[in-house]
Design an enzyme around this catalytic site. Structure first.
Site, PDB file in Angstrom:
ATOM      1  N   GLU A   1       0.829  -1.200   0.000  1.00  0.00           N
ATOM      2  CA  GLU A   1       0.000   0.000   0.000  1.00  0.00           C
ATOM      3  C   GLU A   1       0.867   1.254   0.000  1.00  0.00           C
ATOM      4  O   GLU A   1       1.855   1.348   0.738  1.00  0.00           O
ATOM      5  CB  GLU A   1      -0.902   0.032   1.239  1.00  0.00           C
ATOM      6  CG  GLU A   1      -1.821   1.253   1.264  1.00  0.00           C
ATOM      7  CD  GLU A   1      -2.556   1.432   2.581  1.00  0.00           C
ATOM      8  OE1 GLU A   1      -3.743   1.785   2.542  1.00  0.00           O
ATOM      9  OE2 GLU A   1      -1.947   1.224   3.642  1.00  0.00           O
TER      10      GLU A   1
ATOM     11  N   CYS B   1      -5.260  -2.162   2.466  1.00  0.00           N
ATOM     12  CA  CYS B   1      -5.154  -2.155   3.923  1.00  0.00           C
ATOM     13  C   CYS B   1      -6.498  -2.465   4.610  1.00  0.00           C
ATOM     14  O   CYS B   1      -7.106  -3.497   4.339  1.00  0.00           O
ATOM     15  CB  CYS B   1      -4.581  -0.818   4.371  1.00  0.00           C
ATOM     16  SG  CYS B   1      -3.876  -0.797   6.027  1.00  0.00           S
TER      17      CYS B   1
ATOM     18  N   LYS C   1      -8.742   4.205  -2.407  1.00  0.00           N
ATOM     19  CA  LYS C   1      -9.170   3.668  -1.116  1.00  0.00           C
ATOM     20  C   LYS C   1     -10.445   4.354  -0.635  1.00  0.00           C
ATOM     21  O   LYS C   1     -10.517   5.580  -0.546  1.00  0.00           O
ATOM     22  CB  LYS C   1      -8.055   3.847  -0.096  1.00  0.00           C
ATOM     23  CG  LYS C   1      -8.287   3.140   1.239  1.00  0.00           C
ATOM     24  CD  LYS C   1      -7.038   3.250   2.101  1.00  0.00           C
ATOM     25  CE  LYS C   1      -7.187   2.481   3.408  1.00  0.00           C
ATOM     26  NZ  LYS C   1      -5.954   2.513   4.211  1.00  0.00           N
TER      27      LYS C   1
END
Length: 317
Positions: free
Chosen positions: A46, A171, A137
């Site tokens: 990430e 994540c 994200k």
């Protein structure tokens, strides 16, 4: 290598922290190394390009108008990636040349959101060197919200890779049941989970997702130590006053579709981690459980997914 076998490479390495150009060079050389060892997919952690915002936890990141936070944030934005400007062209070229697919975590500074805010994005580049998806994200976690903007559902997509169907999340998105379900419903059977770099993130969720989805799950984490922070990092001395020596210890691993380890978590060791995935294991484990097939009830519960790319303007010329 037959279509049912896929060789993957997990890049458990450190970026050149907050340095776009130097980290891009490291991405390219890592892809070349993976291809030399016959990998067909290489995955980076990430925010790997150009690195995770570790400073926020050690510089009173939520305080208003602190020069340290504004300065480091500005440096971070300046080193973020603009795909539209060609920042990933070299990566795409090498992927095409070597016929290798790439999942790459980046800090994206997209023009369609004005070009000043940054998004934690996971980019999939296929073996023809084409960017097939850019997943921003959905929800930055805790102090990440002080520097990252929230994304949208446009990148919730899966892709064919030999016999596999691959998708990925950033994540703690991997803890979001509906985000996972959106990929399962599109046929995902190889799940890529990227992390900034810690065993405590990967050791439980990797096997859980594999058991829930009956898919292979690849978790890839970076490494980071304060001794590797570039000397020209703004306010470096201030960051180092409170930061621990080890910020990312890895923990990259692979779980099989039965939820058992194919590769147990690797800690404090830099390099590429290789494995061969056998697609037939997916069919075998779906025999008694398939979360979006025979063990689902769409007449009772169903997920709605908005994949429209969000923007503050709609221009009609």
């Amino acid at each position: 290598m037959k279509d049912s076998i896929l060789k993957v490479a997990l890049a458990q390495i450190a970026p050149v922290w907050l340095n776009k150009e130097a980290t891009l060079k490291k991405v390219v050389t890592t892809i070349e190394e993976a291809a030399t060892n016959e990998a067909e997919l290489v995955v980076f952690g990430e925010a790997f390009l150009p690195g995770y915002p570790f400073w926020l936890a050690y510089t009173d990141g939520a305080a208003w108008d602190l020069k340290v936070n504004k300065t480091v944030h500005g440096h971070y934005v300046a080193n973020a990636i603009q795909i539209e400007a060609g920042d990933l062209d070299e990566v795409c070229t090498i992927a095409k040349k070597l016929k290798i697919a790439v999942y790459l975590g980046i800090m994206e500074r997209p023009q369609d959101r004005g070009g000043h805010s940054i998004y934690c994005s996971l980019v999939y580049i296929d073996a023809n060197g084409v960017v097939q998806s850019v997943h921003r994200k959905l929800q930055p976690t805790y102090d990440e919200r002080l520097t990252w903007a929230p994304g949208d559902g446009h990148g919730l997509r899966v892709h064919p890779l030999k016999k596999f169907t691959v998708g990925g999340l950033n994540c703690w998105e991997n803890w979001m049941p509906l985000a996972r379900a959106s990929l399962y419903g599109q046929g995902e059977n190889l799940h890529v989970a990227v992390w900034p770099g810690n065993l405590n993130n990967t050791q439980d969720i990797t096997r859980f997702i594999a058991r829930e989805s009956r898919s292979y799950v690849i978790s890839v984490s970076s490494l980071m130590q304060t001794k590797d922070f570039p000397k020209n990092t703004p306010f470096l001395d201030t960051i180092l006053e409170k930061a621990p020596a080890v910020l990312g210890n890895g923990g990259s691993c692979i779980a099989s579709p039965d939820g058992e380890w194919l590769i147990e978590p690797v800690v404090d060791k830099a390099g590429l981690i290789y494995a061969e995935l056998d697609f037939e294991r997916v069919y075998q484990e779906r025999q008694n459980f398939d979360p979006v097939g025979h063990y689902s009830r769409p007449d009772v519960t169903k997920l709605s997914v908005n994949r429209e790319r969000q923007s503050t303007i709609e221009i009609k010329d």
